[in-house]
Design an enzyme around this catalytic site. Structure first.
Site, mmCIF file in Angstrom:
data_model
loop_
_atom_site.group_PDB
_atom_site.id
_atom_site.type_symbol
_atom_site.label_atom_id
_atom_site.label_comp_id
_atom_site.label_asym_id
_atom_site.label_seq_id
_atom_site.Cartn_x
_atom_site.Cartn_y
_atom_site.Cartn_z
ATOM 1 N N SER A 116 0.808 -1.218 0.000
ATOM 2 C CA SER A 116 0.000 0.000 0.000
ATOM 3 C C SER A 116 0.839 1.265 0.000
ATOM 4 O O SER A 116 0.306 2.360 -0.026
ATOM 5 C CB SER A 116 -0.923 0.025 1.230
ATOM 6 O OG SER A 116 -0.148 0.033 2.417
ATOM 7 N N CYS A 117 2.162 1.128 0.048
ATOM 8 C CA CYS A 117 3.015 2.309 0.183
ATOM 9 C C CYS A 117 4.227 2.186 -0.717
ATOM 10 O O CYS A 117 4.969 1.219 -0.626
ATOM 11 C CB CYS A 117 3.462 2.484 1.630
ATOM 12 S SG CYS A 117 4.643 3.822 1.857
ATOM 13 N N GLY A 118 4.430 3.160 -1.579
ATOM 14 C CA GLY A 118 5.565 3.129 -2.484
ATOM 15 C C GLY A 118 6.745 3.943 -2.018
ATOM 16 O O GLY A 118 7.810 3.896 -2.629
#
Length: 329
Positions: A116-118
């Site tokens: 969910s997080c880049g």
């Protein structure tokens, strides 16, 4: 669909008291360790498939490469140390072209990146906003609002993994001039789906992605705007909301950012001057192209020209203020 989906037992309940055990199809999520010349760079949680594209797109997002010429090859290898460890296809080692600097320790992620997080592994806030080698603000592209309105449904029609699981994000790349769908990729991580699209462009020698529109299936976060900018994509459209940082970065970069693109309405948060209209009704609602503007009348697919009132029409802030329902997804 191979490792993209798997089956798991589930107990299905209803409030009416029905209970049934059955097998359910779920999206696969596994770690991928990305190495550059044998040195670990990052670990991301992803849906297996198109791993080389994912790695190539990730390197573009990190500012390590900016073109196909900088990317030499990639190969799946064994686990930690690779000393005869079984190849699980969850470790990918990338070789860069001769002369391309190998990323130093400051480029390595401090810890793994979730689906969910880049950017959550970045070592500092200053490192988050990577400087792009491609000037999206200078891209003269224009895009028809009527075409944009069709992109979410066209993307949805190609989301095979989502159709089976309901658990995958998707990203698609469209040619702004022709409306052609160039590529679609799915992943449990929205940022991974975008990296796979960008990686496809790297492997097919298409960077920078001038004159294209990136359509995503969810919201528009800061990281997605950054990835679009790093790849030279001038227009990013999302079916859901953007974040404040996404809008701020889009404005600074000169990227056209569109949110709540659903049905026949959309919100334009930046560079609305790139939007144009084919239909006379919409064209009348938009202000005329300012004198000296570079845009020309819009030719529709039948070869005719829509030039209402003798001037091409563009969208501005007034168009963005027609907010569609304020839905959240």
């Amino acid at each position: 669909m191979g490792r993209i989906t798997t089956r798991r037992p589930v107990l299905r309940l209803t409030l009416e008291g029905e209970a049934r055990r059955r097998a359910d199809t779920v999206a696969v999520e596994e770690p991928l360790e990305i190495r550059v010349v044998g040195t670990p760079l990052a670990v991301t949680m992803r849906t297996p498939g198109h791993d080389v594209e994912l790695a190539a797109g990730f390197l573009v997002s990190e500012g390590i490469i900016a073109s196909h010429d900088a990317f030499r090859s990639a190969i799946h290898c064994g686990g930690p140390g690779t000393g005869g460890a079984e190849n699980t296809y969850n470790v990918l080692d990338v070789a860069l072209a001769p002369g391309v600097p190998v990323p130093g320790p400051e480029s390595a992620r401090a810890f793994f990146t979730t689906s969910s997080c880049g950017v959550c592994g970045k070592a500092s806030i200053d490192a988050v906003e990577t400087v792009s080698q491609h000037d999206v603000a200078a891209d003269p592209v224009t895009v028809l609002a009527e075409d944009l309105a069709e992109y979410p449904d066209r993307l949805r029609a190609h989301q095979e993994g989502f159709e089976k699981t309901g658990g995958l994000h998707a990203a698609a790349l469209f040619d702004a001039a022709t409306g052609d769908l160039l590529v679609v990729r799915e992943d449990v991580g929205r940022h991974n789906a975008v990296d796979k699209v960008v990686g496809w462009a790297v492997l097919n020698e298409r960077l920078p992605l001038n004159g294209t529109v990136l359509q995503v299936s969810g919201r528009a976060s800061f990281e997605l705007v950054q990835k679009a900018t790093m790849a030279g994509i001038p227009v990013l459209a999302a079916v859901s909301a953007p974040s404040s940082l996404a809008v701020d970065l889009a404005e600074r970069a000169g990227l056209t950012l569109i949110g709540f693109l659903r049905g026949r309405s959309m919100n334009v948060y930046s560079r609305a001057d790139r939007l144009r209209a084919r239909g006379a009704e919409l064209a009348r609602a938009l202000p005329a192209q300012p004198r000296g503007g570079a845009a020309s009348p819009v030719a529709d697919r039948s070869g005719s020209t829509d030039d209402e009132g003798g001037a091409a029409r563009t969208a501005d802030a007034a168009f963005a203020e027609a907010r569609p329902g304020q839905e959240r997804a």
